[in-house]
Design a protein around this motif. Structure first.
Motif, PDB file in Angstrom:
ATOM      1  N   ALA A   1      40.191  27.507  24.942  1.00 22.56           N
ATOM      2  CA  ALA A   1      39.097  28.230  25.141  1.00 22.56           C
ATOM      3  C   ALA A   1      39.251  28.962  26.153  1.00 22.56           C
ATOM      4  N   THR A   2      39.244  28.319  27.812  1.00 19.50           N
ATOM      5  CA  THR A   2      38.772  29.537  28.416  1.00 19.50           C
ATOM      6  C   THR A   2      39.700  30.116  29.050  1.00 19.50           C
ATOM      7  N   SER A   3      40.825  30.041  28.521  1.00 22.21           N
ATOM      8  CA  SER A   3      41.738  30.828  29.462  1.00 22.21           C
ATOM      9  C   SER A   3      41.792  32.295  28.801  1.00 22.21           C
ATOM     10  N   GLU A   4      41.218  32.112  27.238  1.00 25.07           N
ATOM     11  CA  GLU A   4      41.036  33.474  26.292  1.00 25.07           C
ATOM     12  C   GLU A   4      40.111  34.956  27.389  1.00 25.07           C
ATOM     13  N   PRO A   5      40.985  35.571  27.541  1.00 21.73           N
ATOM     14  CA  PRO A   5      39.973  37.223  27.702  1.00 21.73           C
ATOM     15  C   PRO A   5      38.250  36.896  27.337  1.00 21.73           C
ATOM     16  N   SER A   6      37.149  37.090  27.916  1.00 18.97           N
ATOM     17  CA  SER A   6      35.962  37.094  27.441  1.00 18.97           C
ATOM     18  C   SER A   6      35.571  38.328  26.894  1.00 18.97           C
ATOM     19  N   SER A   7      34.869  38.505  25.775  1.00 20.30           N
ATOM     20  CA  SER A   7      34.715  39.704  24.941  1.00 20.30           C
ATOM     21  C   SER A   7      33.476  40.143  25.951  1.00 20.30           C
ATOM     22  N   GLN A   8      33.321  39.941  26.814  1.00 18.07           N
ATOM     23  CA  GLN A   8      32.371  40.284  27.255  1.00 18.07           C
ATOM     24  C   GLN A   8      32.941  41.928  28.354  1.00 18.07           C
ATOM     25  N   THR A   9      32.010  42.822  28.591  1.00 17.31           N
ATOM     26  CA  THR A   9      32.271  43.289  29.557  1.00 17.31           C
ATOM     27  C   THR A   9      32.375  43.253  30.712  1.00 17.31           C
ATOM     28  N   GLU A  10      32.623  43.589  32.120  1.00 18.05           N
ATOM     29  CA  GLU A  10      32.822  43.586  33.264  1.00 18.05           C
ATOM     30  C   GLU A  10      31.983  44.478  33.529  1.00 18.05           C
ATOM     31  N   HIS A  11      31.091  43.790  34.562  1.00 14.56           N
ATOM     32  CA  HIS A  11      29.463  43.827  35.157  1.00 14.56           C
ATOM     33  C   HIS A  11      30.351  45.318  35.887  1.00 14.56           C
ATOM     34  N   GLN A  12      29.357  47.219  35.987  1.00 14.61           N
ATOM     35  CA  GLN A  12      29.285  47.645  36.915  1.00 14.61           C
ATOM     36  C   GLN A  12      28.376  47.982  37.175  1.00 14.61           C
ATOM     37  N   SER A  13      28.145  48.415  38.511  1.00 11.71           N
ATOM     38  CA  SER A  13      27.380  48.488  39.365  1.00 11.71           C
ATOM     39  C   SER A  13      26.599  49.918  39.242  1.00 11.71           C
ATOM     40  N   PRO A  14      25.771  50.593  39.003  1.00  8.24           N
ATOM     41  CA  PRO A  14      25.334  52.154  38.661  1.00  8.24           C
ATOM     42  C   PRO A  14      26.186  52.898  40.413  1.00  8.24           C
ATOM     43  N   PHE A  15      26.127  54.444  40.101  1.00  4.72           N
ATOM     44  CA  PHE A  15      27.228  54.707  41.517  1.00  4.72           C
ATOM     45  C   PHE A  15      25.427  55.000  42.314  1.00  4.72           C
ATOM     46  N   ALA A  16      25.342  54.970  42.875  1.00  5.46           N
ATOM     47  CA  ALA A  16      23.544  54.692  43.917  1.00  5.46           C
ATOM     48  C   ALA A  16      23.603  53.543  45.052  1.00  5.46           C
TER      49      ALA A  16
END
Length: 137
Positions: A21-36
């Motif tokens: 259960a913990t080794s499956e890929p997360s369905s959440q998208t990876e956080h990406q900070s803004p270009f600023a």
């Protein structure tokens, strides 16, 4: 022993389920900070040194610029003072611009020191604009 056996048996059945259960890929998208640049990620003292001392000093020391597919490389003198300025700047820069991949490299045989700034798509354009590379090469 009679109490431990059921416990071990339970772990044997539950552990593989918990691990899968913990080794499956997360369905959440990876956080990406803004270009600023978030200058407020730095304390006021550090911010002043970063933008008014370190940055300008490193720009004066820059010998050349190489364009890369995903960013730029800047050639600097390979001396101890430049390296100290650059590492202090890089440590602070990763706080205010967390979207950068920052690499420092010394070339062999006494070659130059290189600062490489790269990142995800859009990073190169940010660097070009932020570091005013349209005129300086």
């Amino acid at each position: 022993m009679k109490k431990i056996f059921p416990f071990i048996t339970a772990i044997a059945f539950i552990a593989p389920v918990a691990i899968s259960a913990t080794s499956e890929p997360s369905s959440q998208t990876e956080h990406q900070s803004p270009f600023a640049c978030n200058a407020f990620a730095l304390s006021s003292e550090v911010r002043k040194r970063h933008f008014e001392e370190l940055g300008p000093a490193l720009i004066k020391l820059k010998k050349s610029t190489r364009e890369l597919p995903d960013g730029y490389e800047f050639e600097l003198p390979a001396d101890n003072k430049t390296y100290q300025l650059l590492t202090e700047w890089a440590f602070q820069e990763r706080l205010c611009c967390p979207f950068f991949d920052i690499d420092l490299r010394f070339d062999r045989e006494g070659g130059p020191l290189w600062l490489r700034l790269t990142g995800r798509p859009g990073t190169k354009e940010f660097i070009k604009e932020e570091f005013d590379l349209t005129q300086s090469r």
